[in-house]
Design an enzyme around this catalytic site. Structure first.
Site, PDB file in Angstrom:
ATOM      1  N   SER A 119       2.510 -24.844 -56.347  1.00  0.00           N
ATOM      2  CA  SER A 119       3.631 -24.925 -56.678  1.00  0.00           C
ATOM      3  C   SER A 119       4.547 -23.369 -56.774  1.00  0.00           C
ATOM      4  O   SER A 119       5.812 -23.342 -56.554  1.00  0.00           O
ATOM      5  CB  SER A 119       4.218 -26.057 -57.295  1.00  0.00           C
ATOM      6  OG  SER A 119       3.361 -27.159 -57.186  1.00  0.00           O
ATOM      7  N   CYS A 154       5.831 -34.723 -58.362  1.00  0.00           N
ATOM      8  CA  CYS A 154       7.012 -33.542 -58.080  1.00  0.00           C
ATOM      9  C   CYS A 154       7.274 -32.894 -57.110  1.00  0.00           C
ATOM     10  O   CYS A 154       8.734 -33.890 -56.787  1.00  0.00           O
ATOM     11  CB  CYS A 154       5.891 -32.049 -58.436  1.00  0.00           C
ATOM     12  SG  CYS A 154       6.881 -30.426 -59.186  1.00  0.00           S
ATOM     13  N   GLN A 210      10.724 -36.006 -54.695  1.00  0.00           N
ATOM     14  CA  GLN A 210      11.307 -35.789 -54.592  1.00  0.00           C
ATOM     15  C   GLN A 210      12.058 -36.005 -53.451  1.00  0.00           C
ATOM     16  O   GLN A 210      12.883 -35.865 -52.699  1.00  0.00           O
ATOM     17  CB  GLN A 210      12.061 -33.480 -54.275  1.00  0.00           C
ATOM     18  CG  GLN A 210      11.725 -33.252 -55.509  1.00  0.00           C
ATOM     19  CD  GLN A 210      11.598 -31.653 -55.847  1.00  0.00           C
ATOM     20  OE1 GLN A 210      11.014 -30.414 -55.114  1.00  0.00           O
ATOM     21  NE2 GLN A 210      11.497 -31.039 -56.573  1.00  0.00           N
ATOM     22  N   ASN A 231       6.756 -28.056 -63.042  1.00  0.00           N
ATOM     23  CA  ASN A 231       6.984 -26.661 -61.937  1.00  0.00           C
ATOM     24  C   ASN A 231       7.711 -27.206 -61.825  1.00  0.00           C
ATOM     25  O   ASN A 231       7.244 -27.416 -60.268  1.00  0.00           O
ATOM     26  CB  ASN A 231       5.718 -26.408 -62.446  1.00  0.00           C
ATOM     27  CG  ASN A 231       6.263 -25.031 -60.873  1.00  0.00           C
ATOM     28  OD1 ASN A 231       7.104 -24.825 -60.847  1.00  0.00           O
ATOM     29  ND2 ASN A 231       4.686 -25.404 -60.638  1.00  0.00           N
ATOM     30  N   HIS A 280       4.278 -33.476 -63.976  1.00  0.00           N
ATOM     31  CA  HIS A 280       2.774 -33.445 -63.554  1.00  0.00           C
ATOM     32  C   HIS A 280       1.578 -34.576 -64.915  1.00  0.00           C
ATOM     33  O   HIS A 280       1.469 -33.405 -66.035  1.00  0.00           O
ATOM     34  CB  HIS A 280       1.871 -31.924 -64.210  1.00  0.00           C
ATOM     35  CG  HIS A 280       3.066 -31.217 -62.786  1.00  0.00           C
ATOM     36  ND1 HIS A 280       2.325 -31.043 -61.702  1.00  0.00           N
ATOM     37  CD2 HIS A 280       4.175 -30.449 -62.429  1.00  0.00           C
ATOM     38  CE1 HIS A 280       3.290 -30.535 -60.752  1.00  0.00           C
ATOM     39  NE2 HIS A 280       3.667 -29.523 -61.006  1.00  0.00           N
ATOM     40  N   GLU A 337      -1.066 -35.030 -64.000  1.00  0.00           N
ATOM     41  CA  GLU A 337      -2.996 -34.784 -64.040  1.00  0.00           C
ATOM     42  C   GLU A 337      -2.981 -33.433 -65.364  1.00  0.00           C
ATOM     43  O   GLU A 337      -3.657 -33.372 -65.864  1.00  0.00           O
ATOM     44  CB  GLU A 337      -2.857 -34.426 -62.601  1.00  0.00           C
ATOM     45  CG  GLU A 337      -2.535 -32.405 -62.996  1.00  0.00           C
ATOM     46  CD  GLU A 337      -1.712 -32.865 -62.452  1.00  0.00           C
ATOM     47  OE1 GLU A 337      -0.659 -31.682 -62.450  1.00  0.00           O
ATOM     48  OE2 GLU A 337      -0.459 -34.045 -62.040  1.00  0.00           O
TER      49      GLU A 337
END
Length: 382
Positions: A51, A258, A262, A300, A352, A354
């Site tokens: 990313s 993430c 979007q 992020n 995130h 994870e």
């Protein structure tokens, strides 16, 4: 011979602000979008997160590199950042797990960095003015000349970058223990820990290129579809958005993280927009509006979904609603879609779960996905 530590380096932002320091990592010149990350730990996962492709990461923590670099904690096959900015890097690593220093790994992978600058002043400038294009050079000493090259770089808005980071070929991450479900994960810049978290829950994960068509997905006949994190502007990813619309029309369970959040928003007919300086770090507070629980999350992202909070949203696929909200600035942090019966049939989050380097407050979202797959299994998918 001159020590790498004494080689001058220059950083110039697109508005002309400049900082002078010393080379850290590889020598040379690099360009990207200047962004700051507030995590005090987990820099190895940050550097190897796709990313961050085409971004120059400024670490707000003053001391970076203390634990060196190992070969177990990387989230992908390489470092993806375009450049790296630190204030006071560790002179030597101090961890029994370290295989080499961070400086050595950056140099080995050709990542140009700068150290010894006032990262607090740089971060405050970006918080005030917003993320912007930047250049770092160990070969150019003239700030005006480097600025001219910075201004030639393409902006992040409008950038479609998924083809640069996706897997070239499909691969399978087998379920741990008994296989319960099959999930097709579209790799838009996936982190290695994501399919691992699903595999731990009995999911066989088929990681697929971003170019995968709806016909190829249907041929796989998965129990659910997952869209990963990734770089770039979601408004420029029309091809994968069209595939996601077909997934939703097929009433297949969906989970996105993430960038996948979007794209989910855009598939539902919502807009996305660029945040002034984004959210990057492992200390972002988010409220789950379904439960009222607040979780500390790893994030992020530089783009977000524009959607009304606390209101039902009519879509071609059912009723959508904002499910999670960032408590610092009320940014949309999650969406859910309900079918005709009122049950959730698809959902996504902007952060995130994870979170290989932590925190792990949001790990329950993988369990929520398993519950969604189980609820849908008797009805079939594609």
């Amino acid at each position: 011979m001159t020590s790498p530590a004494s080689i001058p380096a220059l950083l110039v932002l697109e508005d002309g602000r400049s900082f002078r320091g010393e080379s850290y990592g590889a020598e040379g010149e690099t360009f990207g979008e200047a962004v700051f990350a507030t995590a005090m730990t987990g820099y190895q996962e940050t550097l190897s997160d796709p990313s961050y492709y085409r971004q120059v990461v400024i670490m707000t923590a003053p001391h970076v590199g203390n634990t060196g670099w190992n070969d177990e904690d990387t989230e992908s096959s390489r470092i993806w950042v375009s450049g790296f900015v630190v204030r006071d890097p560790a002179r030597v690593p101090s961890s029994w797990r370290a295989h080499r220093s961070l400086d050595d790994e950056l140099a080995a992978q050709g990542i140009v960095g700068i150290k010894g600058i006032d990262t607090r002043a740089l971060t405050r400038h970006l918080r005030d003015k917003g993320s912007m294009r930047v250049g770092i050079s160990t070969t150019e000493t003239d700030a005006a000349a480097l600025l001219a090259r910075v201004l030639e770089q393409p902006p992040m808005s409008g950038a479609n970058l998924v083809d640069a980071v996706t897997t070239p070929e499909a691969y399978v991450v087998p379920a741990v223990g008994e296989k319960k479900f099959t999930v097709a994960a579209i790799d838009l810049g996936i982190k290695a820990m994501t399919p691992e978290r699903m595999a731990q829950r009995g999911i066989e994960v088929h990681v697929l290129p971003a170019s995968t068509t709806i016909e190829q997905l249907r041929a796989l006949n998965p129990d659910g579809v997952f869209f990963s994190n990734g770089p770039g502007d979601p408004a420029a990813a029309d091809r994968v958005i069209d595939v996601l619309r077909d997934v939703l029309a097929d009433k297949t369970p969906y989970f996105g993280i993430c960038f996948g959040n979007q794209l989910f928003g855009r598939a539902l007919g919502l807009d996305t927009y660029k945040l002034p300086f984004g959210h990057r770090g492992v200390n972002q507070p988010v409220m789950d509006l379904r439960t009222g629980k607040v979780e500390i999350t790893a994030q992020n992202h530089g783009f977000a979904v524009q959607a009304p909070i606390g209101e039902d949203i009519d879509t071609p696929y059912g009723t959508a609603r904002v499910s999670h909200v960032g408590l610092n600035d009320q940014v949309v942090e999650g969406l859910e879609l309900r079918g005709d019966g009122g049950d959730v049939v698809a959902f996504s989050v902007q952060y995130h779960p994870e979170a290989a380097a932590g925190p792990h407050d949001a790990a329950y979202l993988f369990d929520r996905f398993v519950d969604l797959l189980a609820a849908n299994s008797s009805e079939g998918s594609f």
